[in-house]
Design a protein around this motif. Structure first.
Motif, PDB file in Angstrom:
ATOM      1  N   MET A  59      47.898   8.635 100.942  1.00  0.00           N
ATOM      2  CA  MET A  59      48.735   8.348 102.103  1.00  0.00           C
ATOM      3  C   MET A  59      48.222   9.067 103.345  1.00  0.00           C
ATOM      4  SD  MET A  59      52.354   8.662 100.050  1.00  0.00           S
ATOM      5  CE  MET A  59      53.507   8.019 101.242  1.00  0.00           C
ATOM      6  N   ILE A  60      47.819  10.321 103.168  1.00  0.00           N
ATOM      7  CA  ILE A  60      47.263  11.069 104.300  1.00  0.00           C
ATOM      8  C   ILE A  60      45.986  10.403 104.802  1.00  0.00           C
ATOM      9  CG2 ILE A  60      46.231  13.263 104.998  1.00  0.00           C
ATOM     10  CD1 ILE A  60      48.112  14.599 102.908  1.00  0.00           C
ATOM     11  N   ASP A  61      45.116  10.022 103.881  1.00  0.00           N
ATOM     12  CA  ASP A  61      43.868   9.359 104.262  1.00  0.00           C
ATOM     13  C   ASP A  61      44.144   8.044 104.977  1.00  0.00           C
ATOM     14  OD1 ASP A  61      42.461  11.434 103.121  1.00  0.00           O
ATOM     15  OD2 ASP A  61      41.970  10.346 101.272  1.00  0.00           O
ATOM     16  N   TRP A  62      45.171   7.307 104.506  1.00  0.00           N
ATOM     17  CA  TRP A  62      45.500   6.015 105.126  1.00  0.00           C
ATOM     18  C   TRP A  62      45.927   6.218 106.582  1.00  0.00           C
ATOM     19  CZ3 TRP A  62      49.316   3.433 107.646  1.00  0.00           C
ATOM     20  CH2 TRP A  62      49.232   2.038 107.680  1.00  0.00           C
ATOM     21  N   VAL A  63      46.763   7.226 106.826  1.00  0.00           N
ATOM     22  CA  VAL A  63      47.184   7.499 108.205  1.00  0.00           C
ATOM     23  C   VAL A  63      45.975   7.860 109.062  1.00  0.00           C
ATOM     24  CG1 VAL A  63      48.535   9.031 109.685  1.00  0.00           C
ATOM     25  CG2 VAL A  63      49.531   8.172 107.555  1.00  0.00           C
ATOM     26  N   GLY A  64      45.077   8.685 108.504  1.00  0.00           N
ATOM     27  CA  GLY A  64      43.890   9.070 109.256  1.00  0.00           C
ATOM     28  C   GLY A  64      42.971   7.912 109.562  1.00  0.00           C
ATOM     29  N   ASP A  65      42.861   6.976 108.626  1.00  0.00           N
ATOM     30  CA  ASP A  65      41.977   5.826 108.819  1.00  0.00           C
ATOM     31  C   ASP A  65      42.570   4.786 109.768  1.00  0.00           C
ATOM     32  OD1 ASP A  65      40.151   6.946 107.088  1.00  0.00           O
ATOM     33  OD2 ASP A  65      40.812   5.781 105.346  1.00  0.00           O
ATOM     34  N   HIS A  66      43.895   4.588 109.698  1.00  0.00           N
ATOM     35  CA  HIS A  66      44.522   3.486 110.437  1.00  0.00           C
ATOM     36  C   HIS A  66      45.200   3.925 111.736  1.00  0.00           C
ATOM     37  CE1 HIS A  66      44.014   1.697 106.438  1.00  0.00           C
ATOM     38  NE2 HIS A  66      44.089   0.537 107.022  1.00  0.00           N
ATOM     39  N   ARG A  67      45.583   5.199 111.829  1.00  0.00           N
ATOM     40  CA  ARG A  67      46.245   5.724 113.027  1.00  0.00           C
ATOM     41  C   ARG A  67      47.324   4.763 113.538  1.00  0.00           C
ATOM     42  NH1 ARG A  67      43.257  10.305 114.908  1.00  0.00           N
ATOM     43  NH2 ARG A  67      41.915  10.826 113.135  1.00  0.00           N
ATOM     44  N   PRO A  68      48.322   4.443 112.715  1.00  0.00           N
ATOM     45  CA  PRO A  68      49.363   3.510 113.164  1.00  0.00           C
ATOM     46  C   PRO A  68      50.180   4.120 114.306  1.00  0.00           C
ATOM     47  CG  PRO A  68      50.053   4.623 111.165  1.00  0.00           C
ATOM     48  CD  PRO A  68      48.619   5.017 111.396  1.00  0.00           C
ATOM     49  N   ASN A  69      50.764   3.272 115.116  1.00  0.00           N
ATOM     50  CA  ASN A  69      51.630   3.776 116.183  1.00  0.00           C
ATOM     51  C   ASN A  69      52.885   4.413 115.607  1.00  0.00           C
ATOM     52  OD1 ASN A  69      49.960   2.887 118.300  1.00  0.00           O
ATOM     53  ND2 ASN A  69      50.832   0.826 118.194  1.00  0.00           N
ATOM     54  N   ARG A  70      53.383   3.817 114.523  1.00  0.00           N
ATOM     55  CA  ARG A  70      54.633   4.282 113.925  1.00  0.00           C
ATOM     56  C   ARG A  70      54.556   4.069 112.426  1.00  0.00           C
ATOM     57  NH1 ARG A  70      59.260   1.426 116.776  1.00  0.00           N
ATOM     58  NH2 ARG A  70      59.049   3.113 118.301  1.00  0.00           N
ATOM     59  N   VAL A  71      54.950   5.078 111.639  1.00  0.00           N
ATOM     60  CA  VAL A  71      54.815   4.982 110.192  1.00  0.00           C
ATOM     61  C   VAL A  71      55.977   5.688 109.518  1.00  0.00           C
ATOM     62  CG1 VAL A  71      53.430   7.080 109.934  1.00  0.00           C
ATOM     63  CG2 VAL A  71      53.168   5.245 108.262  1.00  0.00           C
ATOM     64  N   VAL A  72      56.346   5.209 108.354  1.00  0.00           N
ATOM     65  CA  VAL A  72      57.291   5.926 107.506  1.00  0.00           C
ATOM     66  C   VAL A  72      56.611   6.162 106.165  1.00  0.00           C
ATOM     67  CG1 VAL A  72      58.426   3.766 106.774  1.00  0.00           C
ATOM     68  CG2 VAL A  72      59.603   5.965 106.473  1.00  0.00           C
ATOM     69  N   MET A  73      56.625   7.417 105.723  1.00  0.00           N
ATOM     70  CA  MET A  73      56.003   7.790 104.454  1.00  0.00           C
ATOM     71  C   MET A  73      57.117   7.904 103.415  1.00  0.00           C
ATOM     72  SD  MET A  73      53.316  10.666 105.899  1.00  0.00           S
ATOM     73  CE  MET A  73      52.089  10.478 104.621  1.00  0.00           C
TER      74      MET A  73
END
Length: 332
Positions: free
Chosen positions: A249-263
Motif C-alpha cells: 500500500m505504501i509503495d502504491w501511494v508512492g508510485d501513483h501519488r493520488p490526489n486523495r486516498v483512503v487506506m
C-alpha cells in the motif's frame, strides 16, 4: 520507575528536525510531551547497542521519532535476522517479538507491553495445527506470520500478506493448509489454482470494514482512490482499487501519488505515510488496533531502562519455528 521528563530548550533543539517532518500530523502543543521521551530513548538505545523495530501501525511519534527500522511483518523479520545489535526492542505485537527471538535466539528481545497481542495469533494453537495435519496427512502447512511460535513450529513454511500467493505457489502442490486468516486465505485462493484448506481466524481491525463503507467514501469524496489490506472481508476487496500488504500500500501511494486516498487498514498507518507524501490527502478510517496502541514512548523507555519484558521461546520450539520462517525468507 522512569523519572518525570521535562521539555527543555536543549531537547527542543535536539528533536526539532524530527518534529519538522511531523508538523502536519502532530500538533506542536503535543510535541512537548513526546520530545523528552524521544530524546531519552534515542540516547539510551545507542548506549545499549539496541535497535527498535517498529511496525507500520505504530503512532507517528514512535514510527518517525525512535525507530531504527520500520516495516511490515516481513520487513521487520528480515531486519531482525540481519541486525548486529545486542538488544532488539519490538515495537509491535507479541508474535513479532517471538519471530525476532526465533531468528535471533542469542539476542535479548524485549517487548514494551506483554499484553500487546493479536486476534489472529490467539485464534489458533499448535494443538489445532497438529489435529489438522492428522486430518489432512501429507498436505503442507502454510502459516501466516501472525501466529505464535508454537504454531510456526508445526508449519512447513510461513508467509506474510505480501508474499502469501508466491509462497503457496512455490510449494508446487495442488492443496495446502493455510492458517489462520480466513479472509487472507480466501484472497489467496482467488489468485491461484491451489486448493486452500482454511481456518476461521480474522483480524479484529480489518474484519470491521465493509463494502458499503467503501461505497460511501466514493460518494462523499469525488475521485478518491481506495486501497485495502487483504485481511479485509471479500466485499471490501471487491470495492478496492488496489489490494496489498502494508508495504504494498505504501509503495502504491508512492508510485501513483493520488490526489486523495483512503487506506483500508489500521488508521495510524495513514498518519505515517502522510509524513512521506504531504501532497496526498489521506481520508482516515479510524479503526485502531488496541494491541499496537499498548506500545507507547514511556513504556519503550522503561523497556530499555529495565530490560523488560524479555521474550523467550523454548529452544526446541524455536528451532522448528525457525525452519518455517527461514523457508519463507528464502522464497521472499
Amino acid at each position: 520507575m522512569t523519572a518525570q521528563l521535562h521539555y527543555t530548550p536543549e531537547i527542543a533543539r535536539q528533536t526539532r528536525p524530527i518534529y519538522e517532518s511531523l508538523r502536519h500530523v502532530i500538533p506542536e502543543v503535543e510535541w512537548g510531551v513526546h520530545a523528552p521521551y524521544i530524546a531519552a530513548i534515542n540516547k539510551l538505545k545507542r548506549e545499549m547497542n539496541a535497535v527498535l523495530l517498529v511496525h507500520n501501525y505504530q503512532t507517528p511519534e514512535i514510527f518517525h521519532g525512535v525507530a531504527d527500522y520500520t516495516g511490515d511483518s516481513l520487513g521487520l523479520a528480515r531486519q531482525a535476522a540481519e541486525t548486529d545489535a545486542d538488544i532488539i526492542v519490538q515495537c509491535g505485537v507479541h508474535f513479532m517479538a517471538e519471530t525476532s527471538k526465533i531468528l535471533c535466539p542469542d539476542k535479548t528481545v524485549l517487548i514494551p507491553d506483554l499484553e500487546a497481542g493479536c486476534s489472529l495469533a490467539a485464534s489458533i494453537t499448535g494443538a489445532d495445527v497438529r489435529l489438522l495435519k492428522e486430518r489432512f496427512p501429507g498436505v503442507p502447512v502454510v502459516t501466516y506470520v501472525n501466529t505464535s511460535a508454537d504454531v510456526k513450529a508445526e508449519s512447513d513454511i510461513c508467509c506474510t500478506s505480501g508474499n502469501a500467493v508466491r509462497i503457496v505457489e512455490s510449494l508446487g502442490v495442488d492443496r495446502v493448509i493455510f492458517l489462520p486468516d480466513n479472509y487472507l486465505g480466501r484472497y489467496v485462493a482467488a489468485q491461484t489454482g491451489v486448493e486452500l484448506i482454511l481456518w476461521h481466524g480474522t483480524c479484529e481491525v480489518h474484519e470491521r470494514f465493509t463494502g458499503a463503507e467503501l461505497r460511501d467514501y466514493r460518494k462523499r469524496w469525488e475521485g478518491i482512490q481506495v486501497i485495502a489490506h487483504p485481511e479485509c472481508p471479500p466485499d471490501v476487496l471487491e470495492e478496492a482499487d488496489f489490494v496489498g500488504s502494508t508495504k504494498g500500500m505504501i509503495d502504491w501511494v508512492g508510485d501513483h501519488r493520488p490526489n486523495r486516498v483512503v487506506m483500508i487498514t489500521e488508521c495510524s498507518m495513514s498518519d505515517n505515510v502522510a509524513v512521506e507524501f504531504p501532497e496526498v490527502e489521506f481520508i482516515r478510517p479510524c479503526n485502531l488496533c488496541p494491541h499496537m496502541k499498548r506500545i507507547t514512548l514511556p513504556n519503550i523507555l522503561r523497556a530499555l531502562e529495565t530490560r523488560t519484558h524479555e521474550v523467550h521461546v523454548a529452544p526446541e520450539t524455536g528451532a522448528r519455528a525457525r525452519r518455517a520462517v527461514e523457508a519463507m525468507l528464502a522464497v521472499a
